[in-house]
Design an enzyme around this catalytic site. Structure first.
Site, PDB file in Angstrom:
ATOM      1  N   ASP A  12       1.038  -1.335   0.093  1.00 48.81           N
ATOM      2  CA  ASP A  12       0.342  -0.178   0.325  1.00 48.81           C
ATOM      3  C   ASP A  12       1.023   1.193  -0.022  1.00 48.81           C
ATOM      4  O   ASP A  12       0.295   2.285   0.303  1.00 48.81           O
ATOM      5  CB  ASP A  12      -0.813  -0.164   1.156  1.00 48.81           C
ATOM      6  N   LYS A  15       3.104   0.886  -5.211  1.00 47.64           N
ATOM      7  CA  LYS A  15       3.920   0.802  -6.059  1.00 47.64           C
ATOM      8  C   LYS A  15       3.331   0.628  -7.999  1.00 47.64           C
ATOM      9  O   LYS A  15       4.562   1.051  -8.680  1.00 47.64           O
ATOM     10  CB  LYS A  15       4.514  -0.625  -5.816  1.00 47.64           C
ATOM     11  N   THR A  16       2.428   0.176  -7.857  1.00 45.60           N
ATOM     12  CA  THR A  16       1.008  -0.204  -8.633  1.00 45.60           C
ATOM     13  C   THR A  16       0.333   0.994  -9.511  1.00 45.60           C
ATOM     14  O   THR A  16       0.808   1.152 -10.387  1.00 45.60           O
ATOM     15  CB  THR A  16       0.433  -1.317  -8.284  1.00 45.60           C
ATOM     16  N   HIS A  63       2.525  -7.178  -0.161  1.00 42.78           N
ATOM     17  CA  HIS A  63       2.227  -8.081   1.206  1.00 42.78           C
ATOM     18  C   HIS A  63       3.399  -9.171   1.454  1.00 42.78           C
ATOM     19  O   HIS A  63       3.857  -9.806   0.818  1.00 42.78           O
ATOM     20  CB  HIS A  63       0.956  -8.308   1.100  1.00 42.78           C
TER      21      HIS A  63
END
Length: 639
Positions: A12, A15-16, A63
């Site tokens: 969270d 990055k994406t 994660h």
């Protein structure tokens, strides 16, 4: 050469979203990823740079449950974009991802401070200072750090420029031309069939070529190639590549498999690894510890065996053997990562120094021999690998994976070592080499063996090739045995005469008492003719046991003076030769069968000698037994 950038950072931290803002490509392709708002699987994108080149991007999950997926993606990257959210700063997966990149040999990168629009300038400056201090002792110390926002677009142009500058000056180290592509995704496209993706680590592949899936061994044809969204006929090293495979189903492949050319990789269940325990690890890594082992895109369970210690303390580096339940295909210099079984966290990593390891005793000379592999490079590693494997030798194909050298450089190095007699090819067909020091040691062993043989059998002039092969050379590869004895003969270390091998100084010579024994034995049997004396009658008066006299009898046989009819029954050779001629003449007179009484009449011998002589004539294929009678063998008659 194409360059791959990978993302890293805590869950969270954006990055994406940042990759999507930079490239316009959404790396979250799974419905579950979109529903949960987190990256689970690897994502892939590309960025067109001002110089016209295209940068590949691997987006990894943050994660902690998906660190194994992160490792699979990071295995092929050249530099890293470390993503840290400005509103949270450094977090647990920030640290672990950075450690993983370090263990995988990543040595360059830059930092993006995301969500910069969510904090004020004072907070942003504090996070920047904290990050710089944390990164100072790492490979990202002093790296460019750019505050960005995927929402407002703040800093995106500056980040693109920093990425382009880093990529332009980056020279990936890919020495080998051995094509390898670790598979990180397997899927099917309707109308095309099975597709795999990965980052090719070295070499290149073209449409129409045959590939093999390691370690499974299955083969397939390359039906199509795609690099960064474009169909191509050839894919070079360092490019994100999708390969359309003909002849394989999706069920026959999995993440962690490796595509390479047929018979170019050699899976093994034992690897020698130079291992470093992370300084941040709370406890030492114990001998025989079971771990999660990551190599390329594969994760397996393995055990770690230290060769010179009981444990590896945090921050220390040592050689070890890693053993698997099933073979894996690796190459010298490949990076590996180890994670503890419980709790699940990254604890160590390093590089392969021998992907064709053999189990060795701890604290042994063999274990010390592996040490040379971690210290050298190029020719030194080549020489060390040949010395370590010993008489079994290594093929040129095996040496490619044991040195990670480019094939032309390997051929040149083998030529140089050959000129110095340090690497010798003993099998041209398979292009198999052995260390010069191993050859020298084996030839020394051969001379000692022949010396012992001469002392034990002084009456024998030497050893025939077959007998030498079945005794001294029984554990050597056949072609190596012939290479060694012929090399020793050319060097003059041993002498080859009448197809017998001996030491140059060896001559069949008898001591004076032995000479008398030889003369006495020969005289007794020559005088006996077809009624030879009993062994005890010959040796008894001389005070000699047959065991002591056996070499004399063997020598007289080799010289053609005596003929052994059966155990402890000898005849002077001229006597049995004359008898054989008379038997042939008897049949030549037109007779078809010889009865035992005919033989007694012909030879004038009693049953004591006639029966053994008839059996000897059968064995020598002069006659053939038919009932109680004999016939001349047709082959002998024609002859």
């Amino acid at each position: 050469m194409p360059v791959i950038m990978g993302t890293a950072g805590h869950i969270d931290h954006g990055k994406t979203s940042l990759v999507r803002a930079l490239t316009g490509i959404d790396c979250d392709r799974l419905a579950e990823e979109k529903r949960r708002g987190i990256t689970i699987e690897l994502g892939f994108a590309f960025l067109d740079l001002p110089d016209g080149s295209r940068l590949g991007i691997v987006d990894v999950p943050g994660h902690e449950r998906f660190v194994k997926n992160m490792v699979a993606g990071a295995a092929g990257i050249d530099f890293v974009l470390l993503v840290i959210a400005a509103d949270e700063g450094i977090m647990p997966q920030t640290r672990e991802h950075l450690e993983i990149c370090s263990l995988l040999g990543v040595q360059a990168g830059l930092v993006a401070l995301t969500k910069a629009d969510m904090v004020d300038e004072e907070w942003l400056e504090m996070v920047r200072d904290e990050t710089a201090r944390y990164l100072e002792p790492t490979f990202l110390g002093g790296a460019p750090m750019v505050p960005v926002s995927a929402v407002t677009g703040q800093g995106l142009d500056e980040l693109r420029a920093a990425i382009a500058a880093l990529a332009a000056g980056f020279a990936p180290r890919r020495r080998s031309d051995l094509f390898r592509l670790p598979v990180d995704r397997v899927f099917s496209i309707k109308g095309h069939g099975t597709v795999v993706t990965g980052t090719s680590l070295a070499g290149k592949i073209a449409v129409g070529e045959e590939v093999q899936v390691y370690p499974k061994g299955r083969k397939a044809k390359v039906r199509g190639l795609e690099c960064h969204g474009a169909m191509v006929n050839e894919a070079p090293a360092g490019v994100r590549t999708a390969v359309n495979l003909g002849g394989l189903e999706v069920s026959e492949l999995e993440r962690g498999d490796v595509l390479a050319r047929p018979d170019s990789l050699f899976p093994s269940q034992v690897w020698d690894v130079e291992l470093t325990c992370l300084a941040s690890t709370p406890r030492s890594l114990k001998h025989r510890k079971e771990v999660h082992f990551h190599h390329g895109a594969r994760e397996v369970m393995a055990r770690v065996y230290f060769l010179d210690r009981e444990e590896l303390k945090p921050g220390d580096t040592a050689l070890c053997q890693v053993r698997f339940e099933e073979p894996l295909a690796g190459v010298y210099g490949d990076r590996v990562v180890l994670r503890s079984f419980s709790p699940l966290r990254t604890i160590a990593g390093g590089r392969i120094v021998n992907p064709l390891g053999r189990r060795v005793r701890r604290f042994s000379s063999q274990a010390k021999g592996i040490e040379a592999l971690r210290l050298g490079q190029g020719e030194d590693v080549l020489r060390a690998q040949l010395e370590l494997v010993g008489p079994s030798g290594l093929t040129q194909a095996q040496l490619l994976i044991l040195t990670d050298m480019e094939s032309k450089a390997l051929e040149k190095a083998l030529g140089l070592l050959g000129g110095r007699q340090e690497a010798l090819q003993f099998d041209r067909e398979t292009r198999t080499y052995v260390a010069g020091s191993v050859v020298a040691g084996l030839i020394d062993c051969l001379t000692r063996f022949l010396g012992e043989f001469h002392r034990r059998e002084p009456m024998r002039p030497g050893l025939a090739r077959g007998e030498l092969a079945s005794t001294w050379g029984r554990e050597l590869p056949s072609k190596l045995f012939h290479f060694l004895v012929e090399r020793a003969a050319r060097q003059g270390t041993v002498t080859l005469e009448n197809d017998l091998f001996r030491l140059p100084g060896h001559r069949v010579s008898l001591a004076s008492d032995t000479a008398k024994l030889r003369e006495a034995v020969l005289t007794a049997y020559e005088a006996g003719g077809l009624t030879p004396p009993n062994l005890k009658d010959v040796l008894g008066p001389l005070g000699v046991e047959f065991k002591e006299a056996a070499p004399v009898f063997k020598m007289l046989q080799d010289e053609g003076k005596l003929t052994k009819i059966k155990e402890e029954m000898y005849f002077a050779t001229p006597a049995v030769t004359g008898l054989t001629d008379r038997v042939r003449a008897w049949f030549a007179a037109g007779r078809e069968e010889m009865e035992p009484s005919d033989f007694r009449d012909l030879s004038g011998l009693s049953r004591k000698y006639s029966i053994p002589l008839l059996e000897w004539l059968d064995k020598e294929k002069v006659t053939v037994r038919v009932g109680d009678n004999r016939r001349l063998r047709k082959r002998d008659a024609v002859g």
